[in-house]
Design an enzyme around this catalytic site. Structure first.
Site, PDB file in Angstrom:
ATOM      1  N   TYR A 143      66.758  19.156 112.534  1.00  0.00           N
ATOM      2  CA  TYR A 143      66.597  18.029 113.450  1.00  0.00           C
ATOM      3  C   TYR A 143      66.534  16.707 112.668  1.00  0.00           C
ATOM      4  O   TYR A 143      65.680  16.559 111.779  1.00  0.00           O
ATOM      5  CB  TYR A 143      65.328  18.249 114.271  1.00  0.00           C
ATOM      6  N   ASP A 228      57.759  25.241 113.413  1.00  0.00           N
ATOM      7  CA  ASP A 228      57.873  24.408 114.603  1.00  0.00           C
ATOM      8  C   ASP A 228      58.501  25.271 115.695  1.00  0.00           C
ATOM      9  O   ASP A 228      59.683  25.590 115.644  1.00  0.00           O
ATOM     10  CB  ASP A 228      58.764  23.198 114.278  1.00  0.00           C
ATOM     11  N   ILE A 230      58.627  24.648 119.117  1.00  0.00           N
ATOM     12  CA  ILE A 230      58.604  23.912 120.384  1.00  0.00           C
ATOM     13  C   ILE A 230      59.662  24.399 121.361  1.00  0.00           C
ATOM     14  O   ILE A 230      59.592  24.070 122.553  1.00  0.00           O
ATOM     15  CB  ILE A 230      58.745  22.389 120.165  1.00  0.00           C
ATOM     16  N   LYS A 270      59.693  20.769 125.621  1.00  0.00           N
ATOM     17  CA  LYS A 270      60.875  21.598 125.856  1.00  0.00           C
ATOM     18  C   LYS A 270      60.546  22.795 126.756  1.00  0.00           C
ATOM     19  O   LYS A 270      61.291  23.105 127.682  1.00  0.00           O
ATOM     20  CB  LYS A 270      61.438  22.097 124.518  1.00  0.00           C
TER      21      LYS A 270
END
Length: 436
Positions: A143, A228, A230, A270
């Site tokens: 990202y 991470d 998410i 999300k």
């Protein structure tokens, strides 16, 4: 004269990822007001299940009015609340985290830190783990915002773990070792490996072998793992999602040193499609880290009103189970719509099972196998085709010609239009190539 931080140029705002957003904002598509405008396909936002949330709110007016048991909660919520967060909210959050992980992991609310979004959660974690002269190893592609979130204020560094399309960008043992060696060559002390699982931008989940190799690597080097997660609630197809915590439990590492060196970032941006509510969280078995992160969270608190509202939504277990099921169905259908549309234009996608995007192979459309050619193609797609997509180079992809395309932040009609624009563009390029 301003501070060095104010004048610092390392925010990452000059990335093509952010530039694409800026160009979109100058000329946003609207079916009525601006039908030739740029369609936003660079935004990983889930707008497919708003009807479920809105119908719940319609049925639960007392919650919106902050009323409970016939009385008003307004004064209670309007006054100062401890930065540890509302206990009722933390309780339902950990239950929700367990639910989307198929109850393979049981989470403790006392090991949870609330933050204003996952951006804040990630930065807070890095502040707790690393400082100037130290680094996190991160698999590519990753990202683009991590260059800002993990580095800008913490002064920590990122060293890429280079992954390639030849094995669908899977993390290998040799790639981990190469990245570790590169960090040492640069004079950086490696503090941990930072992964995104499911991956942004790949839309894939990590395999059990990958997770086990990562855990073994971290144990050997005595470093941390930040996972991470998410996008955990967006896994809509097989294989199933495996949390890093589940992988630790399966190896019976609860009493090992590694148990305190693995940390999870999660969010409702999300999984529940609520990025504007700014709900992020850190989960760790490391008591010292949780204590430090909790103190830091005072700089980015979640409003009590937000916590109260979401505690009621998440506390409705029947609704949440239905939401998770319906949301996954919607995501799968919309992803298949994107893949089918691209295939009709001769464009393939990396096989994926999660996320709000696909990683799209446009290498055959490049004028040469270079990142310069990728940028040239990206600019054409942005300005001539009217689509804001994210070039792989903004995600530090090791190979030119890959693009991240989002599918869940628009209507079916808008996605249809986007696919038609791409098809016209590809047809035009093929025609030009055939001409003498």
């Amino acid at each position: 004269m301003l501070s060095k931080m104010a004048m610092c140029k390392s925010h990452g705002q000059d990335s093509s990822y952010f530039i694409g957003w800026q160009e979109y904002e100058k000329n946003p598509y609207d079916p009525i007001q601006n039908p030739s405008g740029i369609i936003q396909m660079g935004l990983a936002e889930n707008q497919l299940s708003f009807d479920l949330l809105e119908s719940w709110l319609t049925r639960n007016q007392d919650v919106i009015q902050f009323r409970e048991n016939g009385g008003s909660m307004f004064r209670y919520l309007a006054l100062f609340q401890d930065y540890h967060g509302l206990q009722a909210f933390k309780n339902v959050l950990v239950a929700f985290m367990g639910e989307i992980r198929r109850k393979k992991v049981k989470f403790d609310p006392e090991k949870l830190v609330l933050t204003a979004g996952s951006t804040s959660a990630n930065e807070t974690l890095i502040f707790c783990l690393a400082e100037r002269g130290e680094a996190l190893l991160i698999p590519t592609p990753y990202y683009p915002g991590f260059d800002r979130d993990l580095k800008w204020r913490t002064r920590a560094e990122i060293v890429p773990i280079h992954c390639y399309s030849s094995n669908n960008f899977r993390i290998t043992e040799s790639a981990l070792e190469d990245a570790y060696d590169e960090a040492q060559r640069l004079g950086l002390r490696v503090k941990g490996v930072f992964i995104t699982n499911p991956s942004n931008p790949l839309g894939t989940t990590m395999s059990r072998d990958e997770l086990n190799n990562l855990i073994t690597f971290a144990m050997t080097k005595n470093i941390h793992i930040v996972s991470d997660e998410i996008y955990a609630g967006t896994v809509f197809d097989s294989p199933k999602f495996i949390s890093i915590m589940e992988a630790l439990i399966d190896r019976k590492l609860q009493k090992s040193k590694m148990w305190n060196q693995v940390h999870i970032v999660s969010s409702l941006s999300k999984d529940l499609g609520l990025p504007g509510f700014r709900i992020g969280m850190i989960y760790s078995n490391n008591e010292t880290l949780i204590a430090a992160a909790t103190k830091m969270s005072s700089f980015g608190l979640i409003s009590s009103q937000t916590q109260y509202l979401l505690s009621k939504i998440l506390g409705d277990k029947k609704f949440i189970k239905r939401y998770i099921k319906e949301n996954k169905k919607e995501l799968k259908n919309r992803k298949e719509m994107l893949v089918s549309g691209l295939e009709n234009s001769g464009i393939e996608c990396l096989k994926s099972n999660a996320g709000l995007f696909c990683f799209v192979d446009m290498r055959h459309l490049l004028s040469s196998n270079t990142f310069e050619a990728e940028m040239e193609l990206w600019k054409k797609i942005l300005s001539d085709v009217g689509l804001n997509v994210s070039p792989g180079s903004s995600c530090h992809c090791s190979e030119p010609g890959w693009f991240r395309i989002c599918f869940a932040n628009m209507s079916e009609k808008t996605l249809d239009l986007a696919m038609q624009r791409i098809d016209d563009f590809v047809s035009s390029m093929n025609l030009q190539r055939r001409q003498p």
